[in-house]
Scaffold this motif. Structure first.
Motif, PDB file in Angstrom:
ATOM      1  N   SER A  83       0.834  -1.201   0.000  1.00 14.28           N
ATOM      2  CA  SER A  83       0.000   0.000   0.000  1.00 14.28           C
ATOM      3  C   SER A  83       0.867   1.249   0.000  1.00 14.28           C
ATOM      4  O   SER A  83       1.963   1.271   0.568  1.00 14.28           O
ATOM      5  N   THR A  84       0.357   2.281  -0.659  1.00 13.21           N
ATOM      6  CA  THR A  84       1.023   3.580  -0.723  1.00 13.21           C
ATOM      7  C   THR A  84       0.001   4.652  -0.389  1.00 13.21           C
ATOM      8  O   THR A  84      -1.108   4.648  -0.933  1.00 13.21           O
ATOM      9  N   THR A  85       0.384   5.566   0.475  1.00 12.48           N
ATOM     10  CA  THR A  85      -0.480   6.682   0.856  1.00 12.48           C
ATOM     11  C   THR A  85       0.290   7.977   0.661  1.00 12.48           C
ATOM     12  O   THR A  85       1.442   8.104   1.090  1.00 12.48           O
ATOM     13  N   TYR A  86      -0.368   8.922   0.004  1.00 14.47           N
ATOM     14  CA  TYR A  86       0.250  10.228  -0.242  1.00 14.47           C
ATOM     15  C   TYR A  86      -0.717  11.303   0.218  1.00 14.47           C
ATOM     16  O   TYR A  86      -1.886  11.326  -0.185  1.00 14.47           O
ATOM     17  N   GLN A  87      -0.230  12.200   1.060  1.00 14.15           N
ATOM     18  CA  GLN A  87      -1.064  13.272   1.617  1.00 14.15           C
ATOM     19  C   GLN A  87      -0.313  14.593   1.482  1.00 14.15           C
ATOM     20  O   GLN A  87       0.870  14.695   1.841  1.00 14.15           O
ATOM     21  N   TYR A  88      -0.997  15.600   0.946  1.00 16.11           N
ATOM     22  CA  TYR A  88      -0.388  16.912   0.702  1.00 16.11           C
ATOM     23  C   TYR A  88      -1.374  17.980   1.137  1.00 16.11           C
ATOM     24  O   TYR A  88      -2.561  17.925   0.782  1.00 16.11           O
ATOM     25  N   GLY A  89      -0.906  18.965   1.903  1.00 16.79           N
ATOM     26  CA  GLY A  89      -1.799  20.006   2.371  1.00 16.79           C
ATOM     27  C   GLY A  89      -1.089  21.319   2.618  1.00 16.79           C
ATOM     28  O   GLY A  89       0.131  21.375   2.810  1.00 16.79           O
ATOM     29  N   ASP A  90      -1.863  22.394   2.613  1.00 19.02           N
ATOM     30  CA  ASP A  90      -1.355  23.745   2.847  1.00 19.02           C
ATOM     31  C   ASP A  90      -1.137  23.954   4.345  1.00 19.02           C
ATOM     32  O   ASP A  90      -2.087  23.890   5.123  1.00 19.02           O
ATOM     33  N   TYR A  91       0.129  24.213   4.730  1.00 16.21           N
ATOM     34  CA  TYR A  91       0.475  24.486   6.121  1.00 16.21           C
ATOM     35  C   TYR A  91       1.109  25.865   6.268  1.00 16.21           C
ATOM     36  O   TYR A  91       1.899  26.112   7.169  1.00 16.21           O
ATOM     37  N   THR A  92       0.733  26.792   5.361  1.00 15.26           N
ATOM     38  CA  THR A  92       1.308  28.136   5.409  1.00 15.26           C
ATOM     39  C   THR A  92       1.028  28.814   6.739  1.00 15.26           C
ATOM     40  O   THR A  92       1.901  29.468   7.321  1.00 15.26           O
ATOM     41  N   ASP A  93      -0.193  28.661   7.239  1.00 15.75           N
ATOM     42  CA  ASP A  93      -0.547  29.319   8.500  1.00 15.75           C
ATOM     43  C   ASP A  93       0.174  28.705   9.692  1.00 15.75           C
ATOM     44  O   ASP A  93       0.242  29.322  10.758  1.00 15.75           O
ATOM     45  N   VAL A  94       0.701  27.482   9.524  1.00 15.85           N
ATOM     46  CA  VAL A  94       1.385  26.815  10.631  1.00 15.85           C
ATOM     47  C   VAL A  94       2.893  27.035  10.539  1.00 15.85           C
ATOM     48  O   VAL A  94       3.530  27.516  11.480  1.00 15.85           O
ATOM     49  N   TYR A  95       3.481  26.693   9.382  1.00 19.10           N
ATOM     50  CA  TYR A  95       4.938  26.773   9.236  1.00 19.10           C
ATOM     51  C   TYR A  95       5.402  27.957   8.393  1.00 19.10           C
ATOM     52  O   TYR A  95       6.566  28.360   8.472  1.00 19.10           O
ATOM     53  N   GLY A  96       4.505  28.502   7.561  1.00 19.83           N
ATOM     54  CA  GLY A  96       4.902  29.626   6.718  1.00 19.83           C
ATOM     55  C   GLY A  96       5.294  30.858   7.503  1.00 19.83           C
ATOM     56  O   GLY A  96       6.041  31.717   7.002  1.00 19.83           O
ATOM     57  N   VAL A  97       4.838  30.958   8.755  1.00 16.46           N
ATOM     58  CA  VAL A  97       5.192  32.119   9.588  1.00 16.46           C
ATOM     59  C   VAL A  97       6.683  32.140   9.925  1.00 16.46           C
ATOM     60  O   VAL A  97       7.211  33.174  10.351  1.00 16.46           O
ATOM     61  N   LEU A  98       7.362  30.999   9.731  1.00 15.22           N
ATOM     62  CA  LEU A  98       8.795  30.956  10.013  1.00 15.22           C
ATOM     63  C   LEU A  98       9.628  31.500   8.856  1.00 15.22           C
ATOM     64  O   LEU A  98      10.789  31.891   9.047  1.00 15.22           O
ATOM     65  N   ILE A  99       9.063  31.521   7.649  1.00 15.37           N
ATOM     66  CA  ILE A  99       9.835  31.905   6.472  1.00 15.37           C
ATOM     67  C   ILE A  99      10.322  33.359   6.553  1.00 15.37           C
ATOM     68  O   ILE A  99      11.498  33.638   6.275  1.00 15.37           O
ATOM     69  N   PRO A 100       9.484  34.353   6.925  1.00 12.32           N
ATOM     70  CA  PRO A 100       9.983  35.732   7.003  1.00 12.32           C
ATOM     71  C   PRO A 100      11.121  35.914   8.009  1.00 12.32           C
ATOM     72  O   PRO A 100      11.937  36.830   7.858  1.00 12.32           O
ATOM     73  N   LEU A 101      11.184  35.066   9.028  1.00  9.14           N
ATOM     74  CA  LEU A 101      12.264  35.182   9.999  1.00  9.14           C
ATOM     75  C   LEU A 101      13.617  34.886   9.367  1.00  9.14           C
ATOM     76  O   LEU A 101      14.658  35.374   9.834  1.00  9.14           O
ATOM     77  N   VAL A 102      13.604  34.080   8.309  1.00 10.12           N
ATOM     78  CA  VAL A 102      14.847  33.676   7.654  1.00 10.12           C
ATOM     79  C   VAL A 102      15.127  34.516   6.419  1.00 10.12           C
ATOM     80  O   VAL A 102      16.265  34.927   6.169  1.00 10.12           O
ATOM     81  N   THR A 103      14.077  34.805   5.629  1.00 11.35           N
ATOM     82  CA  THR A 103      14.277  35.482   4.342  1.00 11.35           C
ATOM     83  C   THR A 103      13.900  36.954   4.368  1.00 11.35           C
ATOM     84  O   THR A 103      14.299  37.706   3.477  1.00 11.35           O
ATOM     85  N   GLY A 104      13.105  37.378   5.350  1.00 11.90           N
ATOM     86  CA  GLY A 104      12.606  38.742   5.367  1.00 11.90           C
ATOM     87  C   GLY A 104      11.444  38.966   4.418  1.00 11.90           C
ATOM     88  O   GLY A 104      10.920  40.078   4.328  1.00 11.90           O
ATOM     89  N   GLN A 105      11.011  37.895   3.706  1.00  6.33           N
ATOM     90  CA  GLN A 105       9.922  37.990   2.748  1.00  6.33           C
ATOM     91  C   GLN A 105       8.863  36.935   3.067  1.00  6.33           C
ATOM     92  O   GLN A 105       9.188  35.867   3.585  1.00  6.33           O
ATOM     93  N   PRO A 106       7.606  37.228   2.762  1.00  7.26           N
ATOM     94  CA  PRO A 106       6.567  36.222   3.008  1.00  7.26           C
ATOM     95  C   PRO A 106       6.731  35.031   2.079  1.00  7.26           C
ATOM     96  O   PRO A 106       7.341  35.125   1.010  1.00  7.26           O
ATOM     97  N   GLY A 107       6.173  33.923   2.481  1.00  2.00           N
ATOM     98  CA  GLY A 107       6.223  32.716   1.672  1.00  2.00           C
ATOM     99  C   GLY A 107       5.082  31.791   2.017  1.00  2.00           C
ATOM    100  O   GLY A 107       4.236  32.096   2.871  1.00  2.00           O
ATOM    101  N   VAL A 108       5.038  30.662   1.359  1.00  4.57           N
ATOM    102  CA  VAL A 108       4.015  29.653   1.608  1.00  4.57           C
ATOM    103  C   VAL A 108       4.708  28.340   1.949  1.00  4.57           C
ATOM    104  O   VAL A 108       5.878  28.121   1.606  1.00  4.57           O
ATOM    105  N   SER A 109       3.962  27.463   2.632  1.00  7.62           N
ATOM    106  CA  SER A 109       4.549  26.212   3.087  1.00  7.62           C
ATOM    107  C   SER A 109       3.521  25.093   2.979  1.00  7.62           C
ATOM    108  O   SER A 109       2.345  25.283   3.301  1.00  7.62           O
TER     109      SER A 109
END
Length: 750
Positions: free
Chosen positions: A343-369
């Protein structure tokens, strides 16, 4: 003796009917119920690894028959929960993303607490790293003869990871003598959906050598349209999904004492999104640590909407191969059951509100995750067993050996992308973890019982099992979400489980019984994180129950009722740290107590009324670690009370046509999404749903009009509160009961 038994039977009948009518019902369909009894048409189950009348099994079992599945066009486990007292299905938003609980034993960790079998072999994983708790085996039920739901721990006969109970899919065997062709299809609509749903199914049974060799094959397809709108980039009706299932089986019986059946099954679920709705959390609750009342959440859009910047996907595909040989040795019956599944299971979802908040801390620019996970599981099982040759002899016994080898892969990735959805160099991925593992288990088991004076049965069983596991954590992160690691782990443990039971046959179709039994979930090596235990212990459960089951008054009524207590020790938990990264821990003790009742009455020709009910009080008996819960907290996802009421009436039409009208009203009490005292726990409201079905049949053609959730109830199966990578509250989410669904189906049997 006959007079004594008859007197006791009448007394039990009166008491049972008085207690039963206000509350509950049996899980079997009405047509089967009318034929159940002392004769050859009684419902036969295989819960004790031999064929028995349901009424003779000294344990609580519910049966969902093929007619129940067809009545309202069931397409997943969520659709059968109302037929089984004490069964709770929590959906992740699609078929295959579901968590099964029985008798108040919630799947608090990563591995399942309710096992799954297809015929003679288990499916799903027993390890901590295959996430079997949230991705339960969920078959599209066209070639299913019945589903047996065994309640309480099944560790003696069925092994690991069945501490709450077991779901056993029983498929249709090839018929050596009868040619059969069947097929059908349906069209349906779902409220708030802009598309039409449709399904098709076909099956054939063909004797190749009459009486010796036959082949059965089937295929089914179902397209379910979406009804969730994405207010972000996704558009309308983003949660549509397709299900496909195919099966072929061959039965060879060259002599009266030998048979060999080989079968292959393939199933795939492909979803473009999840059936999840989003809620905003009012500002006062964002900035404090009080629990958020569900009524305070503010629905997004029309209440069936999300707001994602990235799409969601879910795919699950399973191939399942079996070979079952049976041989009559004269002094014993021998069985060999071999299975292989991939069996193979693949799950993909938008986690921008959870992990995307960390991106500006590193890049200074908004992003998606995005968060995506790929699970692979290869599983081989082999069971040999010998059993008593005469199922009606006073002495019944079974001895067996079991082996399984599992190889699982678990790849998890958290992405870092710019607003053009391109990977951000040096930052993407935010986290990467590979968790490959292997699991080997060896077991020997036995069970025996003896019936004294044809009415009193005593028995018990014992199982010894040893599992050995190897595990590796390969992890990295650009921002320190997980540690850099490429480290192995291993574990080994031996476990004894046992059962003991007694049964008194009050009358030929009525029994009182008592049962005690144990079960366990394997432990294993833990993930590598700071301040995290390196080993997770097995958790164990001991159950006690007393029950009564009967067919009363010449099949005018049937009852199945039980009182139970489940004591759960060293509970395995999935715990998250402040960054939202999960690990495993053991959490002390819990106890579930309750009452279940299933029954039906047939007060007039053609009329049957079924009732199902369960009361369950499930709570922690010790404080859980890491603030997960406190002593006395209710366990999550468990309603204290649930009940369903299912009348059905069959009546004559013109010629050989018969009409059947059926309904089902189901009430489910409120449930908690986490520990009762945890600040991010929601209390999901109670709900009531109504299903209706009207059919006309002449045993060749069946035309059916059906409606599920007729009142379009805004009800929710599961939910929670999402938090950012800083551990702050962000938004609420919930999986709704499918909105009002109306369809028409046509089936042919020849």
């Amino acid at each position: 003796m006959a007079l004594t038994r008859k007197t006791a039977f009448i007394a039990c009948t009166a008491l049972t009917c008085a207690a039963a009518l206000p509350v509950t019902a049996h899980a079997q369909d009405a047509a089967e119920a009318e034929t159940q009894g002392q004769g050859g048409n009684a419902i036969i189950v295989t819960a004790q690894k031999r064929e028995q009348r349901l009424v003779d099994v000294p344990a609580a079992i519910s049966v969902v028959g093929a007619e129940d599945l067809e009545k309202f066009q069931a397409a997943s486990l969520v659709d059968i929960a109302g037929f089984v007292p004490g069964l709770q299905i929590d959906s992740g938003g699609t078929p295959g993303q579901s968590t099964i609980s029985l008798r108040g034993i919630a799947a608090l960790g990563a591995s399942q607490t309710v096992g799954a079998y297809i015929d003679e072999a288990p499916v799903g994983s027993s390890t901590l790293y295959a996430r079997s708790a949230e991705f339960s085996t969920d078959l599209l039920p066209y070639d299913i003869e019945r589903i047996e739901v065994l309640k309480g721990p099944q560790g003696t006969l069925y092994g690991a990871s069945s501490i709450g109970g077991l779901l056993k899919y029983v498929t249709r065997d090839p018929d050596l003598n009868t040619m059969e062709i069947r097929g059908g299809g349906d069209l349906f609509t779902i409220a708030d959906s802009g598309d039409l749903g449709y399904a098709a199914r076909v099956g054939i049974n063909m004797p190749v050598i009459e009486g010796q060799l036959a082949v059965r094959g089937s295929y089914s397809f179902r397209h379910t349209p979406g009804y969730i709108d994405d207010l972000g980039a996704g558009g309308d009706d983003v949660n549509k999904y397709d299900q496909q299932s195919a099966r072929i089986a061959a039965l060879w019986e060259p002599t009266s004492n030998f048979s060999l059946e080989v079968a292959g099954m393939w199933q795939k679920t492909d979803a473009d999104g999840y059936s999840v709705t989003r809620f905003d959390i009012p500002e006062p609750y964002l900035s404090n640590t009080e629990q958020v009342p569900f009524g305070a959440l503010e629905p997004l859009g029309d209440g069936r909407s999300i707001d994602d910047q990235l799409p969601s996907l879910f795919q699950n595909e399973i191939t399942y191969l079996t070979a079952t040989a049976k041989l009559d040795l004269g002094f014993a019956d021998f069985l060999s059951a071999t299975s292989y599944s991939d069996s193979t299971t693949y799950q993909y979802g938008d986690y921008t509100d959870v992990y995307g908040v960390l991106i500006p801390l590193v890049t200074g620019q908004p992003g998606v995750s995005a968060f995506y996970i790929t699970l692979d599981l290869e599983k081989f099982t082999q069971e040999f067993r010998v059993s008593a040759p005469d199922g009606n002899a006073p002495l019944q016994w079974v001895l067996g050996g079991f082996y399984t080898h599992e190889k699982s892969g678990n790849l998890q990735t958290v992405t870092a992308q710019d607003l053009n959805l391109d990977p951000i160099p040096g930052v993407d991925p935010l986290a990467l973890a590979g968790l490959p593992s292997t699991y080997d288990e060896y077991a020997v088991f036995g069970q025996a019982s003896y019936t004294f004076a044809e009415v009193f049965e005593l028995g018990g069983g014992l199982r010894w099992a040893r599992n050995e596991q190897d595990f590796r954590q390969i992890s990295s992160s650009a921002v320190g979400l997980v540690p850099e690691a490429d480290d192995p782990g291993s574990s080994a443990e031996s476990v004894w489980t046992w059962s003991a039971f007694g049964r008194y046959e009050v009358a030929p179709s009525a029994s009182l019984y008592a049962r005690a039994a144990t079960g366990y979930r394997p432990g294993g090596p833990n993930v590598i994180l700071p301040d995290t235990p390196t080993q997770v212990d097995a958790d164990t459960l001991t159950s006690y129950e007393v029950g009564f089951k009967a067919d009363l008054g010449g099949n005018l009524a049937s009852v199945d009722m039980a009182l139970f207590q489940m004591d759960w020790n060293d509970i395995q938990l999935s715990v998250s740290n402040d960054s939202g990264v999960s690990y495993f821990d053991n959490a002390g003790k819990a106890r579930a107590r309750g009452f279940e009742f299933g029954g039906s009455i047939r007060p007039a020709e053609g009329l049957s009324i079924a009732l199902n009910a369960a009361y369950t009080k499930s709570e922690l008996r010790e404080d859980a670690p890491s603030g997960v819960g406190a002593k006395g907290d209710r366990l999550p996802n468990i309603p204290e009370f649930s009940v369903s009421f299912g009348p059905q009436y069959a009546f004559g039409l013109s010629g050989d046509w018969e009409g059947i009208v059926a309904g089902n009203i189901r009430y489910v009490d409120d449930r908690l999404t986490g520990a009762e005292t945890a600040v991010n726990t929601l209390s999901l409201p109670d709900y009531t749903t109504l299903d209706l079905s009207l059919a006309a049949t002449n045993n060749v053609f069946t035309v059916r009009v059906y409606a599920r959730n007729v009142t379009d109830e805004d009800a929710y199966l599961s939910g929670g509160i999402a938090r950012t990578g800083f551990g702050e509250r962000n938004y609420g989410w919930a999986v709704p009961v499918q909105p009002r669904t109306v369809g028409v189906a046509l089936d042919l049997r020849y």
